[in-house]
Scaffold this motif. Structure first.
Motif, PDB file in Angstrom:
ATOM      1  N   VAL A  59      -7.388  -2.949   4.004  1.00 55.49           N
ATOM      2  CA  VAL A  59      -8.079  -1.830   3.381  1.00 55.49           C
ATOM      3  C   VAL A  59      -7.704  -0.574   4.152  1.00 55.49           C
ATOM      4  O   VAL A  59      -7.799  -0.539   5.378  1.00 55.49           O
ATOM      5  CB  VAL A  59      -9.609  -2.020   3.423  1.00 55.49           C
ATOM      6  N   HIS A 115      -8.139  -8.243   7.132  1.00 54.72           N
ATOM      7  CA  HIS A 115      -8.710  -9.583   7.129  1.00 54.72           C
ATOM      8  C   HIS A 115      -7.608 -10.585   6.873  1.00 54.72           C
ATOM      9  O   HIS A 115      -6.753 -10.362   6.023  1.00 54.72           O
ATOM     10  CB  HIS A 115      -9.797  -9.710   6.054  1.00 54.72           C
ATOM     11  N   ALA A 144      -5.011   5.565   0.691  1.00 51.20           N
ATOM     12  CA  ALA A 144      -6.231   4.768   0.599  1.00 51.20           C
ATOM     13  C   ALA A 144      -6.097   3.708  -0.486  1.00 51.20           C
ATOM     14  O   ALA A 144      -5.467   3.946  -1.515  1.00 51.20           O
ATOM     15  CB  ALA A 144      -7.416   5.677   0.294  1.00 51.20           C
ATOM     16  N   GLY A 145      -6.662   2.566  -0.237  1.00 49.93           N
ATOM     17  CA  GLY A 145      -6.601   1.487  -1.217  1.00 49.93           C
ATOM     18  C   GLY A 145      -6.868   0.146  -0.568  1.00 49.93           C
ATOM     19  O   GLY A 145      -7.080   0.058   0.642  1.00 49.93           O
ATOM     20  N   GLN A 146      -6.898  -0.875  -1.395  1.00 50.66           N
ATOM     21  CA  GLN A 146      -7.130  -2.226  -0.906  1.00 50.66           C
ATOM     22  C   GLN A 146      -6.063  -3.132  -1.499  1.00 50.66           C
ATOM     23  O   GLN A 146      -5.840  -3.092  -2.697  1.00 50.66           O
ATOM     24  CB  GLN A 146      -8.510  -2.737  -1.343  1.00 50.66           C
ATOM     25  N   VAL A 147      -5.434  -3.929  -0.651  1.00 46.30           N
ATOM     26  CA  VAL A 147      -4.469  -4.888  -1.190  1.00 46.30           C
ATOM     27  C   VAL A 147      -4.689  -6.251  -0.561  1.00 46.30           C
ATOM     28  O   VAL A 147      -5.166  -6.371   0.569  1.00 46.30           O
ATOM     29  CB  VAL A 147      -2.987  -4.490  -0.950  1.00 46.30           C
ATOM     30  N   TYR A 148      -4.343  -7.260  -1.335  1.00 46.15           N
ATOM     31  CA  TYR A 148      -4.326  -8.611  -0.814  1.00 46.15           C
ATOM     32  C   TYR A 148      -2.936  -9.160  -1.039  1.00 46.15           C
ATOM     33  O   TYR A 148      -2.437  -9.161  -2.161  1.00 46.15           O
ATOM     34  CB  TYR A 148      -5.360  -9.492  -1.528  1.00 46.15           C
ATOM     35  N   THR A 183     -14.727 -12.202   1.929  1.00 50.08           N
ATOM     36  CA  THR A 183     -14.788 -11.384   3.136  1.00 50.08           C
ATOM     37  C   THR A 183     -15.628 -10.149   2.847  1.00 50.08           C
ATOM     38  O   THR A 183     -16.262 -10.060   1.808  1.00 50.08           O
ATOM     39  CB  THR A 183     -13.379 -11.039   3.645  1.00 50.08           C
ATOM     40  N   VAL A 231     -16.238  -5.689   3.751  1.00 51.52           N
ATOM     41  CA  VAL A 231     -15.802  -4.419   4.332  1.00 51.52           C
ATOM     42  C   VAL A 231     -17.059  -3.600   4.586  1.00 51.52           C
ATOM     43  O   VAL A 231     -17.944  -3.537   3.736  1.00 51.52           O
ATOM     44  CB  VAL A 231     -14.859  -3.654   3.381  1.00 51.52           C
ATOM     45  N   LEU A 239       0.828  -1.201   0.000  1.00 50.88           N
ATOM     46  CA  LEU A 239       0.000   0.000   0.000  1.00 50.88           C
ATOM     47  C   LEU A 239       0.863   1.252   0.000  1.00 50.88           C
ATOM     48  O   LEU A 239       0.548   2.246  -0.655  1.00 50.88           O
ATOM     49  CB  LEU A 239      -0.906   0.013   1.231  1.00 50.88           C
ATOM     50  N   PRO A 244      -5.670   0.995  10.152  1.00 54.37           N
ATOM     51  CA  PRO A 244      -6.262   0.234   9.048  1.00 54.37           C
ATOM     52  C   PRO A 244      -7.786   0.254   9.132  1.00 54.37           C
ATOM     53  O   PRO A 244      -8.346   0.113  10.218  1.00 54.37           O
ATOM     54  CB  PRO A 244      -5.708  -1.178   9.244  1.00 54.37           C
ATOM     55  N   TYR A 245      -8.432   0.437   7.981  1.00 56.50           N
ATOM     56  CA  TYR A 245      -9.890   0.435   7.989  1.00 56.50           C
ATOM     57  C   TYR A 245     -10.398  -0.983   8.179  1.00 56.50           C
ATOM     58  O   TYR A 245     -11.419  -1.208   8.825  1.00 56.50           O
ATOM     59  CB  TYR A 245     -10.424   1.020   6.675  1.00 56.50           C
ATOM     60  N   ARG A 246      -9.684  -1.917   7.617  1.00 52.74           N
ATOM     61  CA  ARG A 246     -10.076  -3.313   7.752  1.00 52.74           C
ATOM     62  C   ARG A 246      -8.853  -4.175   7.514  1.00 52.74           C
ATOM     63  O   ARG A 246      -8.083  -3.935   6.565  1.00 52.74           O
ATOM     64  CB  ARG A 246     -11.156  -3.645   6.718  1.00 52.74           C
ATOM     65  N   GLU A 265      -3.018  -4.797  -8.515  1.00 48.56           N
ATOM     66  CA  GLU A 265      -4.129  -5.721  -8.314  1.00 48.56           C
ATOM     67  C   GLU A 265      -5.368  -5.214  -9.024  1.00 48.56           C
ATOM     68  O   GLU A 265      -5.719  -4.049  -8.931  1.00 48.56           O
ATOM     69  CB  GLU A 265      -4.417  -5.870  -6.815  1.00 48.56           C
ATOM     70  N   HIS A 285     -11.835 -13.130  -3.400  1.00 51.17           N
ATOM     71  CA  HIS A 285     -10.502 -13.216  -4.000  1.00 51.17           C
ATOM     72  C   HIS A 285     -10.391 -14.518  -4.778  1.00 51.17           C
ATOM     73  O   HIS A 285     -10.553 -15.592  -4.200  1.00 51.17           O
ATOM     74  CB  HIS A 285      -9.421 -13.160  -2.920  1.00 51.17           C
ATOM     75  N   ASP A 306      -4.959  -1.131  -8.983  1.00 52.35           N
ATOM     76  CA  ASP A 306      -4.239  -0.387  -7.963  1.00 52.35           C
ATOM     77  C   ASP A 306      -3.213  -1.325  -7.316  1.00 52.35           C
ATOM     78  O   ASP A 306      -3.528  -2.488  -7.043  1.00 52.35           O
ATOM     79  CB  ASP A 306      -5.254   0.112  -6.919  1.00 52.35           C
ATOM     80  N   CYS A 307      -1.997  -0.828  -7.068  1.00 54.92           N
ATOM     81  CA  CYS A 307      -0.936  -1.635  -6.452  1.00 54.92           C
ATOM     82  C   CYS A 307      -0.760  -2.961  -7.193  1.00 54.92           C
ATOM     83  O   CYS A 307      -0.506  -3.998  -6.568  1.00 54.92           O
ATOM     84  CB  CYS A 307      -1.227  -1.917  -4.980  1.00 54.92           C
ATOM     85  N   PHE A 331      -5.675  -9.215   3.753  1.00 52.92           N
ATOM     86  CA  PHE A 331      -6.426  -8.253   2.955  1.00 52.92           C
ATOM     87  C   PHE A 331      -6.523  -6.984   3.793  1.00 52.92           C
ATOM     88  O   PHE A 331      -7.156  -6.980   4.850  1.00 52.92           O
ATOM     89  CB  PHE A 331      -7.808  -8.832   2.646  1.00 52.92           C
ATOM     90  N   LYS A 347     -19.073  -1.523  11.618  1.00 51.14           N
ATOM     91  CA  LYS A 347     -18.390  -0.359  12.170  1.00 51.14           C
ATOM     92  C   LYS A 347     -19.181   0.287  13.304  1.00 51.14           C
ATOM     93  O   LYS A 347     -18.620   1.039  14.101  1.00 51.14           O
ATOM     94  CB  LYS A 347     -18.140   0.667  11.060  1.00 51.14           C
ATOM     95  N   ARG A 363      -9.816  -9.729  -7.798  1.00 54.38           N
ATOM     96  CA  ARG A 363     -10.723  -9.427  -6.697  1.00 54.38           C
ATOM     97  C   ARG A 363     -12.068  -9.003  -7.270  1.00 54.38           C
ATOM     98  O   ARG A 363     -12.121  -8.150  -8.159  1.00 54.38           O
ATOM     99  CB  ARG A 363     -10.138  -8.328  -5.825  1.00 54.38           C
TER     100      ARG A 363
END
Lengths: 408, 163
Positions: free
Chosen positions: A357, A368, A338-342, B69, B71, A103, A364-366, B40, B85, B37-38, A355, B155, B96
């Motif tokens: 986010v 997993h 900001a972004g999402q990576v696995y 999963t 969010v 990220l 971290p927002y999330r 992916e 995934h 992004d990144c 994972f 949340k 994804r």
């Protein structure tokens, strides 16, 4: 609330067999059972000694780590990751750090990458040693446990040397590695690596020719390649079913592409094969460690990113700027785009993935975790149905279950 | 998540990608949004299309379901991002898929018929987020006791729990 409100549900009921007065029997196994390697509860429906159905009941170790992560700074999550899979803490550290580094788009210096590979392979060795010892103990070969724990102790001493802790090291950090390894690190690892191949021979001598060991393992817990893929099985059980897939080779991370190693594969698909493959993997791990040790590049252990990586102690005390960065990282954390990576790595048990986010803040927002044995547990029923009750114990051992990572 | 819709640009830039090619050939409208992004690729899929999309992708070589999963984007709507995934052993590629779900109508079709491994993953999402999976064979809580109230990973659920 009454205790009765939390009474454990029976999950399955005994059935009357067609054309007979007999009923099947429902047997509860666990959560407190030594061969479930933690707190796994299995409810089995059996006919005599034959397993008809098997329902796993998990969650006894659920601590809400994913929720806790959302309330911590990015760097504070690292110690939590240790505690997910307590047999391979370094793999968890690595996977989380790689995800956050992705990220942040951080470049990690080669020496740190190689040290990460070295420590990860040592983790794989020690995790497989625990697996081998406990698996053999489940089957009834009690002696081996003492042998494998002797070597595991040596590896844990190395971990203690580098990080100060035997198990929950939190040695990897976002952006590199926390500390320089101690002066005698090279020598200690070298001694261990010199000793290991001989010791692995010793384990095989104890087990391979043993008729009880062979008859308990051979032909037990068969899993076909198609079933393994459909049920999400990864790691050694997947390779034992004939799928040639290892993330270290096929989707390399942390410089694994620079190492030469074989990926043992077989298509027999029983517990015996999984045992053979894991032992073979241990030999390959020793080779990877040796390559990492011999070819360790020179250079820094931390990325050049002052806003993310804590400055050296010395600099912090002498340079104004470093002091400011130190203060800011510790009190406010560091913001991640900001972004999402696995990010996935090949942990000792299979594909471990994080994972992450980010919403652009310092927390971290999330987070997993995709854990290998959580998925492999689903294959347990397929492997056990139609077999004897005693085989269930062998099959659980063969998927190398760790309840900490299943329940999180 | 409020982000510009880069669908067309991403789809054009990755027209060679097996997943995108396969989906565009069958039903282009099923891809609502896309992002790269990144390194992916993420595709947002229309909620009703997730099962056919999974079937198409399975045929296109994405043989392994790695994870399901979720969010929670509370308080924005649609609130839940159910995330799949996928992995292709032959292409050595990951993908994804995301399905956005409203907080008032939290139901997505279960993909257990396509990948039986989704069973546990979807139960976990139901348990911790309260997103329902239609057609799931056994949608019970998996981590928490059956009597538990609420879905902790939402949340609006306090980190310390309700006391």
């Amino acid at each position: 609330m009454d205790a009765a409100d939390f009474a454990i549900s029976p999950l399955i009921e005994p059935r009357v067999e067609e054309g007979s007065k007999d009923r099947t029997m429902v047997l509860n196994m666990g959560p407190q059972h030594p061969s479930t390697h933690g707190v796994l509860r299995l409810v089995l429906e059996i006919d005599g000694e034959t397993v008809l159905r098997l329902v796993p009941d998990i969650g006894f170790l659920h601590t809400g780590i994913e929720k806790t992560c959302e309330a911590k700074f990015y760097q504070q999550v690292v110690p939590l990751t240790d505690r997910i899979d307590y047999l391979s803490p370094m793999s968890n550290n690595l996977c989380y750090c790689l995800a956050v580094e992705k990220l942040l788009q951080l470049e990690i210096p080669p020496r740190a990458q190689w040290l990460r590979v070295l420590l990860n392979e040592l983790t794989r060795l020690q995790s497989h040693l625990v697996w081998l010892g406990t698996h053999a103990m489940d089957i009834g070969a009690l002696t081996l446990f003492l042998y494998t724990f002797r070597e595991r102790e040596e590896i844990l001493k190395i971990f203690e040397d580098v990080s100060g802790q035997r198990m929950m090291g939190s040695y990897f950090r976002v952006g590199g590695i926390a500390l320089e390894p101690p002066v005698n690190f090279h020598e200690r690892v070298q001694n261990l690596l010199k000793m290991m191949p001989e010791r692995i021979d010793e384990y095989e001598n104890l087990l391979n020719g043993n008729p009880i060991w062979m008859s308990r393992l051979k032909g037990v817990g068969y899993l076909s390649a198609a079933d393994a893929i459909a049920l999400g099985v990864t790691g050694p059980p997947l390779r034992a079913s004939g799928v040639d897939w290892d993330l270290r080779r096929d989707m390399p991370y942390s410089s694994y592409e620079k190492f030469q190693f074989k990926v043992p594969v077989s298509d027999v698909g029983d517990v015996w094969t999984r045992y053979l493959l894991r032992v073979e993997e241990m030999r390959e791990s020793v080779k990877i460690c040796q390559q990492a040790l011999d070819g360790m590049p020179q250079g820094p252990l931390k990325a050049n990113a002052p806003k993310v990586v804590l400055p050296d102690r010395e600099k912090m005390k002498t340079q104004m700027e470093s002091l400011i960065y130190h203060f800011k990282i510790v009190t406010e954390g560091f913001a991640v785009p900001a972004g999402q990576v696995y990010q996935a790595i090949e942990s000792p048990r299979g594909e471990m993935g994080y994972f992450v986010v980010s919403d652009g803040t310092a927390k971290p927002y999330r987070v997993h975790m995709r854990n290998p044995t959580f998925a492999s547990l689903q294959a347990l029923e397929t492997m056990c149905v139609g077999r004897l009750l005693a085989d269930v114990v062998a099959v659980i051992g063969s998927i190398d279950i760790v309840l900490g990572e299943i329940d999180r | 998540m409020d982000a510009p819709n880069e669908r067309d640009a991403v789809l054009q830039a990755h027209a060679q990608n097996h997943a995108i090619a396969a989906l565009l050939a069958v039903k282009p409208a099923c891809i609502v949004n896309a992002r790269f992004d990144c390194g992916e690729l993420t595709l947002w899929i229309a909620r009703d299309d997730i099962r056919p999309v999974c079937r198409t992708l399975q045929k296109a070589g994405y043989n392994f379901l790695v994870d399901v999963t979720c969010v929670d984007w509370y308080p924005s709507e649609p609130r839940f991002q159910v995330t799949y995934h996928l992995l292709s052993h032959s292409l050595k590629q990951r993908l994804r898929l995301c399905v956005m779900v409203d907080s008032l109508d939290t139901e997505v079709a279960s993909i257990t018929p396509e990948w039986p491994s989704a069973n546990f993953y979807e139960r976990e999402v139901w348990d911790l987020f309260g997103v329902r999976f239609g057609g799931h064979p056994n949608l019970r809580r998996i981590m928490l006791p059956d009597e538990w109230e609420g879905h902790p990973l939402r949340k609006d659920y306090p980190v310390e729990g309700y006391r």
